[in-house]
Write an enzyme that holds these catalytic residues in place. Structure first.
Site, PDB file in Angstrom:
ATOM      1  N   THR A   1     -67.369  66.855  10.765  1.00  0.00           N
ATOM      2  CA  THR A   1     -65.948  66.695  10.443  1.00  0.00           C
ATOM      3  C   THR A   1     -65.182  65.956  11.545  1.00  0.00           C
ATOM      4  O   THR A   1     -64.303  65.148  11.257  1.00  0.00           O
ATOM      5  CB  THR A   1     -65.319  68.089  10.211  1.00  0.00           C
ATOM      6  OG1 THR A   1     -66.067  68.745   9.190  1.00  0.00           O
ATOM      7  CG2 THR A   1     -63.876  67.988   9.771  1.00  0.00           C
TER       8      THR A   1
ATOM      9  N   GLY B   1     -69.878  75.638   4.936  1.00  0.00           N
ATOM     10  CA  GLY B   1     -69.807  74.182   4.927  1.00  0.00           C
ATOM     11  C   GLY B   1     -70.239  73.565   6.244  1.00  0.00           C
ATOM     12  O   GLY B   1     -70.499  72.371   6.323  1.00  0.00           O
ATOM     13  N   LEU B   2     -70.306  74.357   7.302  1.00  0.00           N
ATOM     14  CA  LEU B   2     -70.852  73.945   8.603  1.00  0.00           C
ATOM     15  C   LEU B   2     -70.182  72.713   9.184  1.00  0.00           C
ATOM     16  O   LEU B   2     -70.794  71.981   9.952  1.00  0.00           O
ATOM     17  CB  LEU B   2     -72.364  73.673   8.500  1.00  0.00           C
ATOM     18  CG  LEU B   2     -73.224  74.713   7.781  1.00  0.00           C
ATOM     19  CD1 LEU B   2     -74.670  74.243   7.767  1.00  0.00           C
ATOM     20  CD2 LEU B   2     -73.115  76.058   8.478  1.00  0.00           C
ATOM     21  N   CYS B   3     -68.918  72.478   8.862  1.00  0.00           N
ATOM     22  CA  CYS B   3     -68.235  71.301   9.395  1.00  0.00           C
ATOM     23  C   CYS B   3     -69.004  70.031   9.084  1.00  0.00           C
ATOM     24  O   CYS B   3     -69.049  69.111   9.894  1.00  0.00           O
ATOM     25  CB  CYS B   3     -68.042  71.402  10.911  1.00  0.00           C
ATOM     26  SG  CYS B   3     -66.612  72.353  11.357  1.00  0.00           S
ATOM     27  N   ASN B   4     -69.674  70.002   7.959  1.00  0.00           N
ATOM     28  CA  ASN B   4     -70.431  68.797   7.613  1.00  0.00           C
ATOM     29  C   ASN B   4     -70.274  68.535   6.114  1.00  0.00           C
ATOM     30  O   ASN B   4     -71.195  68.712   5.336  1.00  0.00           O
ATOM     31  CB  ASN B   4     -71.904  68.982   7.993  1.00  0.00           C
ATOM     32  CG  ASN B   4     -72.626  67.651   8.043  1.00  0.00           C
ATOM     33  OD1 ASN B   4     -72.555  66.879   7.094  1.00  0.00           O
ATOM     34  ND2 ASN B   4     -73.306  67.394   9.137  1.00  0.00           N
TER      35      ASN B   4
END
Ligand SMILES: *Cc1c(COP(=O)(O)O)cnc(C)c1O
Length: 812
Positions: free
Chosen positions: A122, A390-393
């Site tokens: 992100t 979402g794992l910042c991805n």
């Protein structure tokens, strides 16, 4: 064969990482862990030297300055970067480095065009917001553009500057992207366009050697965070190829430390520092203690682990073992338990293509998704530390889960956000699970995790929902065994004496969850999930004097009174001695409610000091503040639907598959929801006995009824035989002369592991419930219900009460 596995780690693991105790830490992609030696070396450095703020003339300041410059060089050397070719700018973290590049490029004439790879974190994606044009690229797009078949961006812009950003390794699934893209990008430069490369090495460097030995082939800008490599310090860096560094001077801002001279009265003029690039880019006082800690980190890391390449092999061995172990798990019907996303493991030359991160999801034996948040809850109880969501991805997750933008938007508008509970919508799961290993991981960590998934998620027999559904509901008699209210939400219960009639109100039992404790900073209602000691805060109601007395049954912090008292009355006149009260909007179980805070200092000090968190006592508005303030959402769960309306059975040994949860079924579940009435929570002792039999059989500690924090405990009469969990199928109840409607099973979290007598946390009953009472990956015990007021003008109709010993009649 254990090629690459470093056995030494097993030898020093306990001594160097005492904080791990019995925890299994598999979130090295979030941060790796710092060693005891590192902390000791750092402390010795701090205690043994006098460090001043850098850049002044004193000896202490000079010492800091000299050490920082040393460490800058050492760090460059760590990445095999020649200080003549590269400069290193210390930053707060990788994200700050990314922003610095963006701040400079946006000042260029005509701005910049931006292309970022789909696997970007992100923090890289946000750079598009300042670009004149931007594009998300997949591998084939990159290849097309690098081979000259396509221009960098689709639109015609005036900008001559392009920025191409990608991660060296995806933080989502561990995929390693081609480092050769940087040099190939440079070859595309011509008089019309210059394309700079920004390599996000944050995930890569934690378990691999970043080699900047050949400056001509290196990325122009490389960012990383050191905590991902060493666990400590919290510090990042931007490594700049000097030949490309001039563009960073386009940045407008200057701060203390980055200028030589500033005029501000009458004339506005400044001279940027010009000797070294880093001098003009490191604004303000450097995080010099952190930089000093980096020195200790590099030294201990080398001492414990040798080279990054050794770590690379060690973690590759473990990750392969974990991947193979999970991928091999099968349900009894031979369907796979895990859906694996980290594709690099399917190739043999895994080291170039795949880092030690495993992204996966779980499915049940019918092929339906297992909720990630539910998995995480159970994992947390078993002391596994993994990451999900979402794992910042966003690009990587959407790609591997086939999520379309419209679906993500729909999910968002129906309340799915980063970090929320529900994670399955329209038959698709909205996030992944991620297990990642690091330098200090061992085989036993990996094996424990595989066994855990196997123990709880491999269905070796017909799914439990089928066994439960097939129980024929018994309709015999029950009695009210006990009644309990919880005047302060999540604090200790108050048992209603057996000779007392207790009022039932539309919003629940009288005085139940009338107050709550609210975090001063966030406005969130506190709960035992985080603050187990709340169980020992026990209220008592004194109707004669009109007071709620509260005592703490643990060790009272010194200076606190044994007891505090709060008026029961809502009449503002009774708030005498209270220094005003005001309404604030707070959040209870994620829903906004307006509560009234108590201003009295002694009251709030009492709770804050006991819990060690700054909080205030708040009261819900009169008449109940609606459904959400009392309990989690209550509705009939799928496992409770009568068998007659469940899906037809499929041929074969396996029961009818539960349909994947979708938004339609959510609607179908809810028609009985009475949104203005808060439910009462009831449990059935017959079910508790059955649960405790299971727990005892596996050697666990039986659960007390109190951990379920029910209002009403029902118990079969001595001569009655009640089937456990028959309450799943009840539609209504009569207690004494009052009618109640059942609203559905109560979904549980690990809060039921808090012993209400001593506030200690246990594994049980959560672990056994997870095995026996899990439906669609949620865990249930107990039932919500609400009072159905009588229309008759009788005494019982106007003042409905129930009491211990009342006979209970069930309608199935
Ligand atoms: C961790 C990580 C980041 C963010 O790092 P910060 O320290 O939060 O700035 C960015 N990209 C990747 C690939 C990461 O793994």
């Amino acid at each position: 064969m254990e090629t690459g596995y470093n056995r030494n780690v097993e030898a020093f693991r306990e001594a160097e990482y005492p904080m791990l105790k019995d925890a299994v830490y598999l979130d090295h992609a979030g941060t790796t862990l710092y060693s005891k030696s590192l902390m000791e070396r750092f402390t010795a450095d701090m205690m043994g030297n006098l460090f001043g703020n850098p850049h002044s003339a004193s000896g202490s300041s000079q010492l800091s300055t000299d050490r920082i410059e040393d460490i800058r060089l050492k760090t460059l050397r760590f990445f095999n970067a020649d200080p003549d070719e590269f400069d290193l700018i210390f930053m707060a973290n990788a994200t700050a480095g990314i922003k610095l590049v963006m701040e400079a490029l946006r000042e260029c004439d005509g701005g910049y065009n931006y292309g970022y790879h789909r696997d970007a974190h992100t923090s890289l994606i946000g750079v598009r917001e300042n670009a004149v044009s931007s594009r998300c690229l997949v591998d084939t797009d990159v290849e097309c553009w690098l081979s000259g078949k396509e221009s960098f961006v689709d639109e015609d812009t005036n900008s001559k500057i392009n920025l191409f950003a990608y991660p060296a390794q995806s933080n989502m699934d561990g995929r390693r992207l081609p480092l050769s893209w940087a040099s190939r990008t440079r070859q595309t430069n011509n008089s019309a366009h210059t394309t700079y490369t920004l390599l996000d090495a944050s995930a890569f460097v934690s378990t691999a050697q970043l080699n900047l030995g050949d400056a001509s082939r290196a990325p122009d800008f490389t960012v990383l965070s050191f905590y991902k490599m060493f666990g400590f310090p919290d510090l990042g860096a931007l490594i700049v190829r000097k030949e490309s560094g001039a563009i960073l001077q386009e940045r407008r801002y200057f701060g203390g430390g980055t200028v030589d001279l500033v005029l501000c009265i009458k004339e506005q003029w400044h001279v940027p520092k010009a000797q070294a690039l880093h001098e003009s880019l490191e604004d303000g006082t450097l995080p010099f203690h952190n930089i000093l800690a980096l020195d200790a980190a590099i030294a201990t890391h080398k001492h414990l682990y040798g080279t990054m390449n050794q770590i690379s092999k060690h973690t590759a061995f473990l990750a392969r073992r974990l991947y193979d172990g999970l991928a091999a798990l099968r349900h009894a019907n031979s369907r796979p338990v895990c859906v694996m996303h980290s594709d690099g493991f399917s190739s043999t030359s895994a080291l170039d293509l795949q880092g030690p991160i495993i992204a996966f999801n779980l499915k049940n034996s019918h092929g339906a998704w297992v909720s990630n948040t539910e998995f995480e809850k159970l994992a947390a109880v078993r002391k596994f530390h993994i990451r999900s969501g979402g794992l910042c991805n966003p690009g990587g997750v959407a790609a591997c889960l086939n999520l379309e933008p419209w679906e993500m938007r729909r999910n968002f508008s129906s309340g799915f956000k980063c970090g929320t509970e529900a994670d399955i919508s329209g038959g698709k799961i909205t996030g992944v699970m991620r297990a990642s290993v690091g330098a200090m991981s061992t085989k036993s960590d990996v094996d424990a995790f595989i066994s855990f998934v196997e123990e709880f998620y491999c269905e070796m027999i017909a799914s439990p929902s089928e066994t439960q559904v097939s129980v024929i509901p018994s309709q015999g008699h029950l009695f009210v065994d006990s009644l309990t209210i919880y005047p302060i939400k999540s604090c200790g219960g108050l048992e209603i004496p057996s000779d007392t009639d207790w009022e039932v109100r539309p919003e629940g039992l009288a005085w139940d969850r009338e107050w709550c404790l609210v975090h001063r900073g966030t406005g969130q209602a506190l709960s035992q999930k985080r603050h187990a000691r709340m169980a020992l805060i026990r209220p008592m109601i004194d109707f004669e004097r009109g007071l709620l007395h509260v005592r703490y049954h643990g060790t009272l912090p010194s200076g606190l009174p044994k007891e505090i008292s709060i008026p029961l009355s809502e009449n503002p006149a009774f708030y005498s001695g209270v220094e005003g009260s005001r309404s604030i909007s707070s959040r209870v179980c994620g829903e906004a409610v307006v509560t009234r805070m108590y201003g009295k200092k002694e009251v709030n000090k009492f709770f804050s000091e006991i819990l060690g968190v700054s909080c205030v006592l708040a009261r819900f508005p009169a008449g109940g503040s609606g459904f959400s303030t009392r309990h989690a959402k209550a509705h009939m769960q799928k496992h409770q639907r009568p068998k007659a309306i469940s899906e037809p059975e499929l041929p074969g040994a396996f029961p009818a598959p539960p349909t994947p949860p979708d938004s339609d079924s959510e609607v179908r579940k809810r028609p009985i929801l009475l949104s203005n009435e808060s439910p009462i929570l009831a449990i059935n002792k017959a079910s508790l006995d059955a649960l405790n039999e299971e727990i005892t059989r596996s050697g666990g500690k039986p659960a007390a009824a109190s951990v379920f924090r029910a209002n009403v405990v029902l118990s079969p009469g001595k001569l009655e035989r009640q089937s456990p969990y028959s309450e799943d199928h009840w539609t209504s109840l009569r207690i004494g002369s009052q009618n109640f409607q059942m609203l559905g099973s109560c979904r549980r979290c690990h809060m039921i592991c808090v012993d209400q007598d001593n506030a200690e946390k246990n594994e049980e009953p959560f672990v056994t419930l997870a095995k026996t009472r899990r439906f669609e990956s949620k865990i249930f015990f107990g039932s919500h219900m609400c009072h159905v007021p009588s229309k008759e003008l009788t005494k019982e109709g106007q003042y409905p009460t129930i009491r211990v010993g009342d006979v209970v009649t069930v309608e199935g």
